[in-house]
Scaffold this motif. Sequence first.
Motif, PDB file in Angstrom:
ATOM      1  N   PHE A 105       0.836  -1.193   0.000  1.00  0.00           N
ATOM      2  CA  PHE A 105       0.000   0.000   0.000  1.00  0.00           C
ATOM      3  C   PHE A 105       0.881   1.256   0.000  1.00  0.00           C
ATOM      4  N   THR A 106       0.336   2.333  -0.539  1.00  0.00           N
ATOM      5  CA  THR A 106       1.066   3.594  -0.516  1.00  0.00           C
ATOM      6  C   THR A 106       0.148   4.735  -0.112  1.00  0.00           C
ATOM      7  N   LEU A 107       0.732   5.688   0.598  1.00  0.00           N
ATOM      8  CA  LEU A 107       0.103   6.968   0.892  1.00  0.00           C
ATOM      9  C   LEU A 107       0.916   8.016   0.149  1.00  0.00           C
ATOM     10  N   THR A 108       0.238   8.846  -0.629  1.00  0.00           N
ATOM     11  CA  THR A 108       0.914   9.880  -1.391  1.00  0.00           C
ATOM     12  C   THR A 108       0.390  11.251  -0.996  1.00  0.00           C
ATOM     13  N   ILE A 109       1.315  12.168  -0.792  1.00  0.00           N
ATOM     14  CA  ILE A 109       0.977  13.581  -0.631  1.00  0.00           C
ATOM     15  C   ILE A 109       1.464  14.240  -1.923  1.00  0.00           C
ATOM     16  N   SER A 110       0.544  14.763  -2.703  1.00  0.00           N
ATOM     17  CA  SER A 110       0.916  15.213  -4.055  1.00  0.00           C
ATOM     18  C   SER A 110       1.767  16.480  -4.042  1.00  0.00           C
ATOM     19  N   SER A 111       1.538  17.336  -3.055  1.00  0.00           N
ATOM     20  CA  SER A 111       2.292  18.580  -2.950  1.00  0.00           C
ATOM     21  C   SER A 111       2.424  18.910  -1.465  1.00  0.00           C
ATOM     22  N   LEU A 112       3.564  18.584  -0.912  1.00  0.00           N
ATOM     23  CA  LEU A 112       3.763  18.693   0.537  1.00  0.00           C
ATOM     24  C   LEU A 112       3.604  20.132   1.015  1.00  0.00           C
ATOM     25  N   GLN A 113       2.833  20.301   2.079  1.00  0.00           N
ATOM     26  CA  GLN A 113       2.609  21.602   2.688  1.00  0.00           C
ATOM     27  C   GLN A 113       3.198  21.638   4.099  1.00  0.00           C
ATOM     28  N   PRO A 114       3.526  22.822   4.604  1.00  0.00           N
ATOM     29  CA  PRO A 114       4.114  22.911   5.946  1.00  0.00           C
ATOM     30  C   PRO A 114       3.240  22.259   7.014  1.00  0.00           C
ATOM     31  N   GLU A 115       1.930  22.314   6.848  1.00  0.00           N
ATOM     32  CA  GLU A 115       1.026  21.734   7.852  1.00  0.00           C
ATOM     33  C   GLU A 115       0.964  20.209   7.784  1.00  0.00           C
ATOM     34  N   ASP A 116       1.664  19.618   6.824  1.00  0.00           N
ATOM     35  CA  ASP A 116       1.684  18.157   6.719  1.00  0.00           C
ATOM     36  C   ASP A 116       2.798  17.533   7.555  1.00  0.00           C
ATOM     37  N   VAL A 117       3.581  18.355   8.238  1.00  0.00           N
ATOM     38  CA  VAL A 117       4.612  17.816   9.127  1.00  0.00           C
ATOM     39  C   VAL A 117       3.923  16.987  10.212  1.00  0.00           C
ATOM     40  N   ALA A 118       4.248  15.710  10.253  1.00  0.00           N
ATOM     41  CA  ALA A 118       3.521  14.770  11.125  1.00  0.00           C
ATOM     42  C   ALA A 118       4.159  13.397  10.995  1.00  0.00           C
ATOM     43  N   THR A 119       3.679  12.490  11.826  1.00  0.00           N
ATOM     44  CA  THR A 119       3.996  11.073  11.665  1.00  0.00           C
ATOM     45  C   THR A 119       2.762  10.390  11.102  1.00  0.00           C
ATOM     46  N   TYR A 120       2.983   9.538  10.114  1.00  0.00           N
ATOM     47  CA  TYR A 120       1.891   8.858   9.422  1.00  0.00           C
ATOM     48  C   TYR A 120       1.955   7.364   9.745  1.00  0.00           C
ATOM     49  N   TYR A 121       0.803   6.825  10.110  1.00  0.00           N
ATOM     50  CA  TYR A 121       0.696   5.419  10.476  1.00  0.00           C
ATOM     51  C   TYR A 121      -0.306   4.708   9.573  1.00  0.00           C
ATOM     52  N   CYS A 122       0.038   3.496   9.148  1.00  0.00           N
ATOM     53  CA  CYS A 122      -0.961   2.639   8.521  1.00  0.00           C
ATOM     54  C   CYS A 122      -1.510   1.686   9.581  1.00  0.00           C
ATOM     55  N   GLN A 123      -2.668   1.130   9.330  1.00  0.00           N
ATOM     56  CA  GLN A 123      -3.319   0.202  10.258  1.00  0.00           C
ATOM     57  C   GLN A 123      -4.128  -0.798   9.452  1.00  0.00           C
ATOM     58  N   LYS A 124      -3.986  -2.068   9.767  1.00  0.00           N
ATOM     59  CA  LYS A 124      -4.790  -3.105   9.141  1.00  0.00           C
ATOM     60  C   LYS A 124      -6.062  -3.310   9.938  1.00  0.00           C
ATOM     61  N   TYR A 125      -7.181  -3.570   9.247  1.00  0.00           N
ATOM     62  CA  TYR A 125      -8.408  -3.799  10.002  1.00  0.00           C
ATOM     63  C   TYR A 125      -9.277  -4.903   9.397  1.00  0.00           C
ATOM     64  N   ASN A 126      -8.612  -5.852   8.722  1.00  0.00           N
ATOM     65  CA  ASN A 126      -9.376  -6.983   8.201  1.00  0.00           C
ATOM     66  C   ASN A 126      -9.875  -7.878   9.328  1.00  0.00           C
ATOM     67  N   SER A 127      -9.068  -8.039  10.355  1.00  0.00           N
ATOM     68  CA  SER A 127      -9.453  -8.827  11.518  1.00  0.00           C
ATOM     69  C   SER A 127      -8.530  -8.460  12.659  1.00  0.00           C
ATOM     70  N   ALA A 128      -8.968  -8.776  13.898  1.00  0.00           N
ATOM     71  CA  ALA A 128      -8.130  -8.507  15.062  1.00  0.00           C
ATOM     72  C   ALA A 128      -6.911  -9.426  15.044  1.00  0.00           C
ATOM     73  N   PRO A 129      -5.776  -8.979  15.556  1.00  0.00           N
ATOM     74  CA  PRO A 129      -5.498  -7.665  16.122  1.00  0.00           C
ATOM     75  C   PRO A 129      -5.339  -6.589  15.047  1.00  0.00           C
ATOM     76  N   PHE A 130      -5.842  -5.396  15.353  1.00  0.00           N
ATOM     77  CA  PHE A 130      -5.870  -4.287  14.382  1.00  0.00           C
ATOM     78  C   PHE A 130      -4.574  -3.487  14.473  1.00  0.00           C
ATOM     79  N   THR A 131      -3.510  -4.090  14.008  1.00  0.00           N
ATOM     80  CA  THR A 131      -2.139  -3.626  14.193  1.00  0.00           C
ATOM     81  C   THR A 131      -1.834  -2.372  13.384  1.00  0.00           C
ATOM     82  N   PHE A 132      -1.043  -1.488  14.009  1.00  0.00           N
ATOM     83  CA  PHE A 132      -0.524  -0.315  13.324  1.00  0.00           C
ATOM     84  C   PHE A 132       0.886  -0.600  12.795  1.00  0.00           C
TER      85      PHE A 132
END
Lengths: 119, 107
Positions: B71-98
């Motif tokens: 999977f990919t997360l894309t930010i098409s044009s990075l902005q100053p307010e996008d400074v952050a930590t990004y997490y993915c999470q699975k939710y097909n079944s428990a445990p819902f791991t990050f």
Amino acid sequence: QVQLVQSGAEVKKPGASVKVSCKASGYTFTKYHMHWVRQAPGQGLEWMGIIKPSGGSTSYAQKFLGRVTMTRDTSTSTVYMELSSLRSEDTAVYYCARDGEEGDYMDVWGKGTTVTVSS
Amino acid sequence: DIQMTQSPSSLSASVGDRVTITCRASQGISNYLAWYQQKPGKVPKLLIYAASTLQSGVPSRFSGSGSGTDFTLTISSLQPEDVATYYCQKYNSAPFTFGPGTKVDIK
């Protein structure tokens, strides 16, 4: 508007228990599952478990089995997370987060409850 | 249990750059994948669910793709307010791991 209001910060000694509450408003409480997620200082997000408010059934992460209990009170639209046998590594911010409309992702989060375990 | 990994663990990019973050599941999870943004000192915020569905109110410069294990997360044009930590999470079944997170800052 949908809101999750969590209880205040706690300081506990090693070996003690802590019970954190999360009061829901703005939606039908029994319609959405509720997750608990924690974040230790400077660390990532850690899923702890989920409770289904309609019937009270739960599913916990393996790591917390035997130490965590999640309950709910439908009369007050509140879910609770109790963690026992606390150790310093349990120092973290604990979040409740509501299930999404279309699956077990988390679309609304509480502001978090800081639990500090220190002797 | 299914393990989630992310790469890179951190990145630094210029304002306006296209940024891509990768999330990988150790087994197939169909499209049961969500992305969250956590700004420093703030509560996590849902950006994307079902791998590519933008949560209401999230800017359109964020997009997600993938299915199965990659999977990919894309930010098409990075902005100053996008400074952050990004997490993915699975939710097909428990445990819902990050995933472990990807820290994004401005060069």
